[in-house]
Design a protein around this motif. Structure first.
Motif, PDB file in Angstrom:
ATOM      1  N   MET B   1     -67.876  36.982  -0.929  1.00 33.74           N
ATOM      2  CA  MET B   1     -67.483  36.863   0.589  1.00 33.74           C
ATOM      3  C   MET B   1     -67.629  35.229   1.139  1.00 33.74           C
ATOM      4  SD  MET B   1     -66.458  38.341   3.065  1.00 33.74           S
ATOM      5  CE  MET B   1     -66.159  38.242   4.932  1.00 33.74           C
ATOM      6  N   ASN B   2     -66.651  34.629   1.287  1.00 36.13           N
ATOM      7  CA  ASN B   2     -66.640  33.180   1.757  1.00 36.13           C
ATOM      8  C   ASN B   2     -66.289  33.108   3.198  1.00 36.13           C
ATOM      9  OD1 ASN B   2     -65.895  30.690   2.052  1.00 36.13           O
ATOM     10  ND2 ASN B   2     -66.245  30.167  -0.032  1.00 36.13           N
ATOM     11  N   ASN B   3     -67.635  32.855   4.069  1.00 37.86           N
ATOM     12  CA  ASN B   3     -67.273  32.997   5.258  1.00 37.86           C
ATOM     13  C   ASN B   3     -66.254  31.979   5.870  1.00 37.86           C
ATOM     14  OD1 ASN B   3     -67.891  34.053   8.163  1.00 37.86           O
ATOM     15  ND2 ASN B   3     -69.281  32.057   8.143  1.00 37.86           N
ATOM     16  N   LEU B   4     -66.478  30.558   5.184  1.00 37.38           N
ATOM     17  CA  LEU B   4     -65.711  29.516   5.712  1.00 37.38           C
ATOM     18  C   LEU B   4     -64.328  29.753   5.460  1.00 37.38           C
ATOM     19  CD1 LEU B   4     -66.311  26.707   7.032  1.00 37.38           C
ATOM     20  CD2 LEU B   4     -65.969  25.712   4.509  1.00 37.38           C
ATOM     21  N   TYR B   5     -64.159  30.279   4.265  1.00 39.73           N
ATOM     22  CA  TYR B   5     -62.570  30.492   3.917  1.00 39.73           C
ATOM     23  C   TYR B   5     -61.925  31.525   4.839  1.00 39.73           C
ATOM     24  CZ  TYR B   5     -58.201  31.169   1.355  1.00 39.73           C
ATOM     25  OH  TYR B   5     -56.953  31.265   1.026  1.00 39.73           O
ATOM     26  N   GLN B   6     -62.846  32.571   4.891  1.00 44.13           N
ATOM     27  CA  GLN B   6     -62.464  33.822   5.894  1.00 44.13           C
ATOM     28  C   GLN B   6     -61.927  33.480   7.236  1.00 44.13           C
ATOM     29  OE1 GLN B   6     -61.715  36.976   4.543  1.00 44.13           O
ATOM     30  NE2 GLN B   6     -62.503  36.303   2.831  1.00 44.13           N
ATOM     31  N   LYS B   7     -62.921  32.620   7.855  1.00 48.10           N
ATOM     32  CA  LYS B   7     -62.667  32.158   9.088  1.00 48.10           C
ATOM     33  C   LYS B   7     -61.649  31.198   9.402  1.00 48.10           C
ATOM     34  CE  LYS B   7     -66.510  32.687  12.239  1.00 48.10           C
ATOM     35  NZ  LYS B   7     -67.760  32.293  12.955  1.00 48.10           N
ATOM     36  N   HIS B   8     -61.385  30.244   8.616  1.00 48.49           N
ATOM     37  CA  HIS B   8     -60.245  29.165   8.611  1.00 48.49           C
ATOM     38  C   HIS B   8     -59.183  29.323   7.454  1.00 48.49           C
ATOM     39  CE1 HIS B   8     -63.019  27.551  11.809  1.00 48.49           C
ATOM     40  NE2 HIS B   8     -63.818  27.807  11.032  1.00 48.49           N
ATOM     41  N   ARG B   9     -59.015  30.389   7.222  1.00 47.25           N
ATOM     42  CA  ARG B   9     -57.907  30.516   6.193  1.00 47.25           C
ATOM     43  C   ARG B   9     -56.874  29.531   5.943  1.00 47.25           C
ATOM     44  NH1 ARG B   9     -56.810  34.956   2.435  1.00 47.25           N
ATOM     45  NH2 ARG B   9     -58.527  36.017   3.511  1.00 47.25           N
ATOM     46  N   GLU B  10     -56.134  29.300   7.289  1.00 45.47           N
ATOM     47  CA  GLU B  10     -54.795  28.692   7.530  1.00 45.47           C
ATOM     48  C   GLU B  10     -55.379  27.020   7.293  1.00 45.47           C
ATOM     49  OE1 GLU B  10     -52.060  28.526  10.934  1.00 45.47           O
ATOM     50  OE2 GLU B  10     -52.482  30.444  10.465  1.00 45.47           O
ATOM     51  N   GLU B  11     -56.550  26.737   7.945  1.00 46.08           N
ATOM     52  CA  GLU B  11     -56.767  25.460   7.917  1.00 46.08           C
ATOM     53  C   GLU B  11     -57.293  24.862   6.421  1.00 46.08           C
ATOM     54  OE1 GLU B  11     -59.548  23.957  10.987  1.00 46.08           O
ATOM     55  OE2 GLU B  11     -59.465  21.793  10.448  1.00 46.08           O
ATOM     56  N   VAL B  12     -58.110  25.735   5.837  1.00 42.97           N
ATOM     57  CA  VAL B  12     -58.372  25.640   4.401  1.00 42.97           C
ATOM     58  C   VAL B  12     -57.167  25.301   3.711  1.00 42.97           C
ATOM     59  CG1 VAL B  12     -59.618  26.268   2.344  1.00 42.97           C
ATOM     60  CG2 VAL B  12     -60.665  26.492   4.625  1.00 42.97           C
ATOM     61  N   ASP B  13     -56.417  26.083   3.485  1.00 42.35           N
ATOM     62  CA  ASP B  13     -54.868  26.153   2.770  1.00 42.35           C
ATOM     63  C   ASP B  13     -54.347  25.054   2.907  1.00 42.35           C
ATOM     64  OD1 ASP B  13     -55.678  28.426   1.416  1.00 42.35           O
ATOM     65  OD2 ASP B  13     -54.440  29.660   2.569  1.00 42.35           O
ATOM     66  N   ASP B  14     -54.552  24.315   4.177  1.00 43.29           N
ATOM     67  CA  ASP B  14     -53.566  23.150   4.814  1.00 43.29           C
ATOM     68  C   ASP B  14     -54.208  22.003   4.102  1.00 43.29           C
ATOM     69  OD1 ASP B  14     -51.662  21.491   6.126  1.00 43.29           O
ATOM     70  OD2 ASP B  14     -53.406  21.015   7.438  1.00 43.29           O
ATOM     71  N   ILE B  15     -55.722  22.008   4.113  1.00 45.18           N
ATOM     72  CA  ILE B  15     -56.151  20.808   3.571  1.00 45.18           C
ATOM     73  C   ILE B  15     -56.043  20.968   1.995  1.00 45.18           C
ATOM     74  CG2 ILE B  15     -58.810  20.166   3.067  1.00 45.18           C
ATOM     75  CD1 ILE B  15     -59.553  21.144   5.820  1.00 45.18           C
ATOM     76  N   LEU B  16     -55.989  21.935   1.390  1.00 46.47           N
ATOM     77  CA  LEU B  16     -55.961  21.897   0.009  1.00 46.47           C
ATOM     78  C   LEU B  16     -54.520  21.562  -0.438  1.00 46.47           C
ATOM     79  CD1 LEU B  16     -57.644  25.509  -0.893  1.00 46.47           C
ATOM     80  CD2 LEU B  16     -58.529  23.128  -1.870  1.00 46.47           C
ATOM     81  N   SER B  17     -53.476  21.706   0.419  1.00 44.29           N
ATOM     82  CA  SER B  17     -52.050  21.345   0.028  1.00 44.29           C
ATOM     83  C   SER B  17     -52.003  19.731   0.223  1.00 44.29           C
ATOM     84  CB  SER B  17     -51.438  22.177   1.160  1.00 44.29           C
ATOM     85  OG  SER B  17     -51.297  21.420   2.537  1.00 44.29           O
ATOM     86  N   ARG B  18     -52.647  19.132   0.837  1.00 40.31           N
ATOM     87  CA  ARG B  18     -52.735  17.747   0.774  1.00 40.31           C
ATOM     88  C   ARG B  18     -52.946  16.941  -0.349  1.00 40.31           C
ATOM     89  NH1 ARG B  18     -56.782  17.360   6.026  1.00 40.31           N
ATOM     90  NH2 ARG B  18     -55.781  19.108   7.096  1.00 40.31           N
TER      91      ARG B  18
END
Lengths: 423, 177
Positions: B1-18
């Protein structure tokens, strides 16, 4: 000399941070002109303009771009917005007030080297500047200056912000690359130079904010236009930041060859509180200190190098005649000690010893031996540090010894204190 | 369970895409964690490590390399006060001491009500407006004891003003000649 607002245009044009106002005042004309030329032609124009890197080293920008191999992809552009050299505060003001000028410059540079991704590496503290950049990037994208196939040229570019988190060393370009890649922000061995092997071992150009902000004007008006200011080898204007003991501290954009005397005594109003002048640091804290005899030196990279200092970041720190030089040296060294990245021992250990000795000296517990040992430690660091940070820490101390060596002994225990400083 | 990813899935994916490699997301993700939790806890570092597919030790090393990632809980308002040379030339060390006395804390500490943390900072790149400090990364310039009183009262009453470009007045110093 009069101030010329090529980069500080926001001081004459209100709301130039808004896209429409920027465009109404010639914004994106430089980029338009660039996109009508081949990338090599753009590089040639920048070479002809004689523009030199404003981050500190003063390396010719067009020449730096010329080192990028043509046949290796992808390529990267990094905009160095890690402004943190004490005495330097120009990049933040340009970006807060005129972010499109930088964005346009980044797109021009990326087109010239054919980079498809650009990162703006900005200090973690620059919250408002980052906000302004995000907005400017969105506006530029909405008007077709960023993204896929820009203006139908087939050239594509994305710009991303990368937020730094408080480490001066990340202003050094190879440390900055490590930081972006997610490693500790420690410098890399050169060669290979970043232009050949930078981010993820691909060709990468790193340019300072002020350097890039010069590009829209140069592409719009041409190299000769830019050369009407400054000298043959140091063309254009520079934003000189004056801080310390002056009546009017602040930023002054002037032809590169303005003298220290004119900048300090005319533009910045002279020494505060009616006191006397003692010394100045011409290019951010890392530039070795100079004295009254150097006041008529033009503040170009070459003229300052000729008198044993450097143009650096253009941050001029002025020191009045009541300043204790040992204390001043302590403050400078404490900075390098705090910011030493720990990679190489001459810097890691050298700055530790420098600070420890200066702490003793300034607090009045030091002896003549301590004052001499500080000089020896600094001399021993010479040309042994991995990157310019450690070399700066010994250079600033050596310069104080050169001009104010006697004052370093004022606090030493075993001679009578003649006149202690005020600080 | 990754709370940070669960809560900010969209932003995390956006960061990874850069970035072409996941490791490069470690700094932006540490910032995200700090915004989420107020500081970067060991648990947060483990979450970042999981997203970047790194060993937690690697993330721990990066977090500790940089001074703006707070490794301990901090107050609601983090005051970072420049005592570097250009600011110190015009008296920032005395003004900082005034601030600490006023808050009744030492450098690096947080007030008992959890409102203010005060830290010494190195150059904040605003030397023309010295002495300067930031509160939650917003600038306050030309500081004097009187300005400190005003700013603390203002922040206590209304919170932080809207963020904007740094403006400052040229200082006026009486001549002592």
């Amino acid at each position: 000399m009069e101030q010329v607002y090529l980069l500080l245009r926001h001081r004459e044009i209100p709301n130039i941070d808004e896209y429409d106002v920027y465009v109404a005042n010639g914004g994106y004309e430089g980029l338009k002109a660039a996109l009508e030329k081949s990338p090599d032609e753009v590089i040639d124009i920048v070479k002809q303009s004689g523009l030199r890197g404003r981050g500190g080293a003063g390396f010719p920008t067009g020449v730096k771009w010329g080192f990028v191999p043509k046949d290796i992809f992808p390529k990267y552009l990094v905009c160095n917005f890690a402004e943190g050299e004490p005495g330097t505060f120009k990049d933040r003001e340009i970006v807060e007030n005129n972010p499109h000028q930088l964005i346009e410059g980044i797109i021009i540079a990326a087109y010239a080297i054919q980079a498809s991704t650009a990162y703006i590496y900005h200090r973690g503290e620059f919250s408002y500047a980052a906000q302004q950049l995000q907005k400017a990037i969105a506006d530029a994208k909405a008007h077709g200056w960023l993204g896929e196939n820009i203006q139908g040229t087939g050239f594509s570019l994305n710009i991303y912000l990368h937020r730094e988190a408080g480490a001066y060393i990340c202003g050094e370009e190879t440390a900055q690359l490590n930081s972006i890649e997610g490693y500790l922000g420690q410098p890399r061995l050169k060669p290979p130079f970043p232009a050949v092997e930078g981010l993820w071992r691909k060709p990468t150009v790193i340019n300072n904010v002020e350097t890039l902000s010069n590009l829209p004007g140069i592409l719009r008006h041409g190299a000769d236009w830019y050369r009407q200011w400054g000298t043959e080898k140091n063309p254009g204007t520079r934003i000189y930041g004056v801080s310390g003991h002056v009546v009017r501290p602040g930023l002054y954009e002037l032809p590169t060859n303005v003298t220290a005397r004119e900048l300090i005594f005319e533009h910045a109003g002279g020494i505060w509180k009616g006191r006397g002048f003692k010394a100045f640091i011409p290019g951010g804290v890392s530039a070795p200190i100079l004295t009254e005899e150097h006041l008529d030196t033009p503040l170009t990279f070459d003229d300052l190098a000729a008198v044993g200092s450097m143009g650096g970041s253009g941050g001029v720190i002025v020191i009045d005649d009541q300043t204790d030089m040992a204390w001043l040296t302590y403050k400078m060294v404490a900075f390098y000690r705090h910011e030493s990245c720990g990679k190489c021992s001459p810097c890691r250990e050298g700055t530790y010893w420098q600070k420890m000795l200066l702490t003793r000296i300034v607090s009045g517990r030091g002896t003549r031996t301590d004052v001499e040992l500080l000089k020896q430690v600094s001399d021993q660091m010479t040309n042994k540090c991995f990157c310019p940070l450690g070399e700066s820490s010994r250079g600033v101390v050596q310069a104080v010894y050169k001009y104010f060596g006697d004052e370093m002994y004022l606090h030493a225990k075993d001679i009578p204190v003649v006149e202690a400083g005020t600080q | 369970m990754n709370n940070l990813y669960q809560k900010h899935r969209e932003e995390v994916d956006d960061i990874l895409s850069r970035y072409p490699e996941k490791r490069a997301a470690v700094m932006p993700l540490l910032w995200l964690a700090q915004e989420e939790y107020g500081y970067v806890s060991q648990e947060a570092m483990r979450e970042v490590a999981q997203i970047c597919e790194l060993d937690p030790t690697d993330v721990y090393a990066v977090a500790h390399f940089y001074s703006l990632y707070f490794k301990e809980p901090v107050g609601k308002y983090v005051i970072r006060f420049c005592t570097d040379m250009p600011c110190a030339l015009v008296g920032s060390e005395e003004v900082y001491q005034y601030l600490l006395d006023k808050l009744g804390i030492k450098d690096g500490e947080t007030t008992p009500d959890g409102l203010f943390t005060a830290q010494q900072a190195v150059c904040l790149a605003a030397c023309g407006a010295a002495p300067v400090m930031q509160i939650n990364f917003q600038y306050f310039a030309n500081l004097t004891p009187q300005r400190i009183d005003e700013i603390l009262d203002l922040v206590r009453a209304n919170g932080l003003p809207p963020n904007g470009p740094l403006r400052f007045e040229p200082r006026e110093e009486p001549s002592d000649a």
